[in-house]
Design a protein around this motif. Structure first.
Motif, PDB file in Angstrom:
ATOM      1  N   LYS A   1       0.841  -1.194   0.000  1.00  0.00           N
ATOM      2  CA  LYS A   1       0.000   0.000   0.000  1.00  0.00           C
ATOM      3  C   LYS A   1       0.877   1.245   0.000  1.00  0.00           C
ATOM      4  N   THR A   2       0.371   2.289  -0.645  1.00  0.00           N
ATOM      5  CA  THR A   2       1.059   3.568  -0.587  1.00  0.00           C
ATOM      6  C   THR A   2       0.111   4.593   0.021  1.00  0.00           C
ATOM      7  N   TYR A   3       0.669   5.505   0.760  1.00  0.00           N
ATOM      8  CA  TYR A   3      -0.124   6.515   1.455  1.00  0.00           C
ATOM      9  C   TYR A   3       0.384   7.900   1.077  1.00  0.00           C
ATOM     10  N   ASP A   4      -0.533   8.826   0.889  1.00  0.00           N
ATOM     11  CA  ASP A   4      -0.108  10.177   0.542  1.00  0.00           C
ATOM     12  C   ASP A   4       0.362  10.938   1.780  1.00  0.00           C
TER      13      ASP A   4
ATOM     14  N   ASP B   1      -5.662   0.752  10.251  1.00  0.00           N
ATOM     15  CA  ASP B   1      -5.275  -0.482   9.569  1.00  0.00           C
ATOM     16  C   ASP B   1      -3.856  -0.393   9.005  1.00  0.00           C
ATOM     17  N   LEU B   2      -2.933   0.015   9.876  1.00  0.00           N
ATOM     18  CA  LEU B   2      -1.520   0.132   9.525  1.00  0.00           C
ATOM     19  C   LEU B   2      -0.698  -0.816  10.375  1.00  0.00           C
ATOM     20  N   ALA B   3       0.472  -1.149   9.880  1.00  0.00           N
ATOM     21  CA  ALA B   3       1.420  -1.887  10.706  1.00  0.00           C
ATOM     22  C   ALA B   3       2.000  -0.903  11.723  1.00  0.00           C
ATOM     23  N   GLU B   4       2.147  -1.346  12.972  1.00  0.00           N
ATOM     24  CA  GLU B   4       2.692  -0.465  14.004  1.00  0.00           C
ATOM     25  C   GLU B   4       4.059   0.072  13.607  1.00  0.00           C
ATOM     26  N   GLN B   5       4.884  -0.786  13.031  1.00  0.00           N
ATOM     27  CA  GLN B   5       6.237  -0.371  12.642  1.00  0.00           C
ATOM     28  C   GLN B   5       6.187   0.741  11.602  1.00  0.00           C
TER      29      GLN B   5
ATOM     30  N   LYS C   1       9.739  17.291  10.433  1.00  0.00           N
ATOM     31  CA  LYS C   1       8.439  17.972  10.557  1.00  0.00           C
ATOM     32  C   LYS C   1       7.648  17.897   9.245  1.00  0.00           C
ATOM     33  N   GLU C   2       7.192  19.033   8.735  1.00  0.00           N
ATOM     34  CA  GLU C   2       6.302  19.058   7.569  1.00  0.00           C
ATOM     35  C   GLU C   2       6.977  18.561   6.291  1.00  0.00           C
ATOM     36  N   THR C   3       8.301  18.648   6.207  1.00  0.00           N
ATOM     37  CA  THR C   3       8.986  18.198   4.996  1.00  0.00           C
ATOM     38  C   THR C   3       9.367  16.724   5.080  1.00  0.00           C
ATOM     39  N   ALA C   4       8.884  16.043   6.100  1.00  0.00           N
ATOM     40  CA  ALA C   4       9.268  14.648   6.304  1.00  0.00           C
ATOM     41  C   ALA C   4       8.773  13.731   5.187  1.00  0.00           C
ATOM     42  N   PHE C   5       7.613  14.023   4.639  1.00  0.00           N
ATOM     43  CA  PHE C   5       7.016  13.132   3.647  1.00  0.00           C
ATOM     44  C   PHE C   5       6.949  13.842   2.308  1.00  0.00           C
ATOM     45  N   VAL C   6       8.019  13.716   1.528  1.00  0.00           N
ATOM     46  CA  VAL C   6       8.084  14.446   0.269  1.00  0.00           C
ATOM     47  C   VAL C   6       7.396  13.716  -0.874  1.00  0.00           C
ATOM     48  N   GLY C   7       7.151  12.441  -0.728  1.00  0.00           N
ATOM     49  CA  GLY C   7       6.475  11.682  -1.784  1.00  0.00           C
ATOM     50  C   GLY C   7       7.447  10.942  -2.669  1.00  0.00           C
ATOM     51  N   SER C   8       6.916   9.980  -3.351  1.00  0.00           N
ATOM     52  CA  SER C   8       7.710   9.132  -4.219  1.00  0.00           C
ATOM     53  C   SER C   8       8.325   9.945  -5.360  1.00  0.00           C
ATOM     54  N   GLY C   9       9.619   9.795  -5.560  1.00  0.00           N
ATOM     55  CA  GLY C   9      10.295  10.483  -6.649  1.00  0.00           C
ATOM     56  C   GLY C   9      10.680  11.914  -6.327  1.00  0.00           C
ATOM     57  N   ASN C  10      10.279  12.422  -5.201  1.00  0.00           N
ATOM     58  CA  ASN C  10      10.627  13.777  -4.802  1.00  0.00           C
ATOM     59  C   ASN C  10      11.756  13.725  -3.789  1.00  0.00           C
TER      60      ASN C  10
END
Length: 95
Positions: free
Chosen positions: A3-6, A32-36, A49-58
């Motif tokens: 699964k991928t999450y935004d 419904d996520l794995a704890e890890q 912080k806010e820049t932690a999740f830049v997304g795939s390819g970014n």
């Protein structure tokens, strides 16, 4: 299948832990996520912080700036080499 999450989903999950004070296990069950997985997101969030999740390819802004600087250095080195060759050619023509 994986699964991928935004970014928004990840931030929402992390906020449930950080701001609402819920335990990682509890939020993971609710979403419904794995704890890890959630643990990794919280860790990543704590680091960036806010820049932690830049997304795939970014890439992170710092990495982007570094790549741009490296490209600029390569371009300048190439220009320098071309100018040196041109100087050598013109110097031969002067004799």
């Amino acid at each position: 299948m994986r699964k991928t999450y935004d970014k928004e989903f990840k931030l929402q999950a992390v906020r449930m832990v950080k701001e609402d004070g819920k335990r990682i296990a509890e939020v993971a069950r609710e979403l419904d996520l794995a704890e890890q997985t959630l643990h990794n997101w919280v860790k990543k969030y704590n680091q960036g912080k806010e820049t932690a999740f830049v997304g795939s390819g970014n890439i992170q802004p710092e990495q982007k700036a570094e790549r741009e600087l490296q490209k600029r250095v390569r371009d300048l080195e190439e220009e320098n080499a071309i100018l040196k060759k041109a100087m050598g050619i013109f110097a031969k023509d002067q004799k």
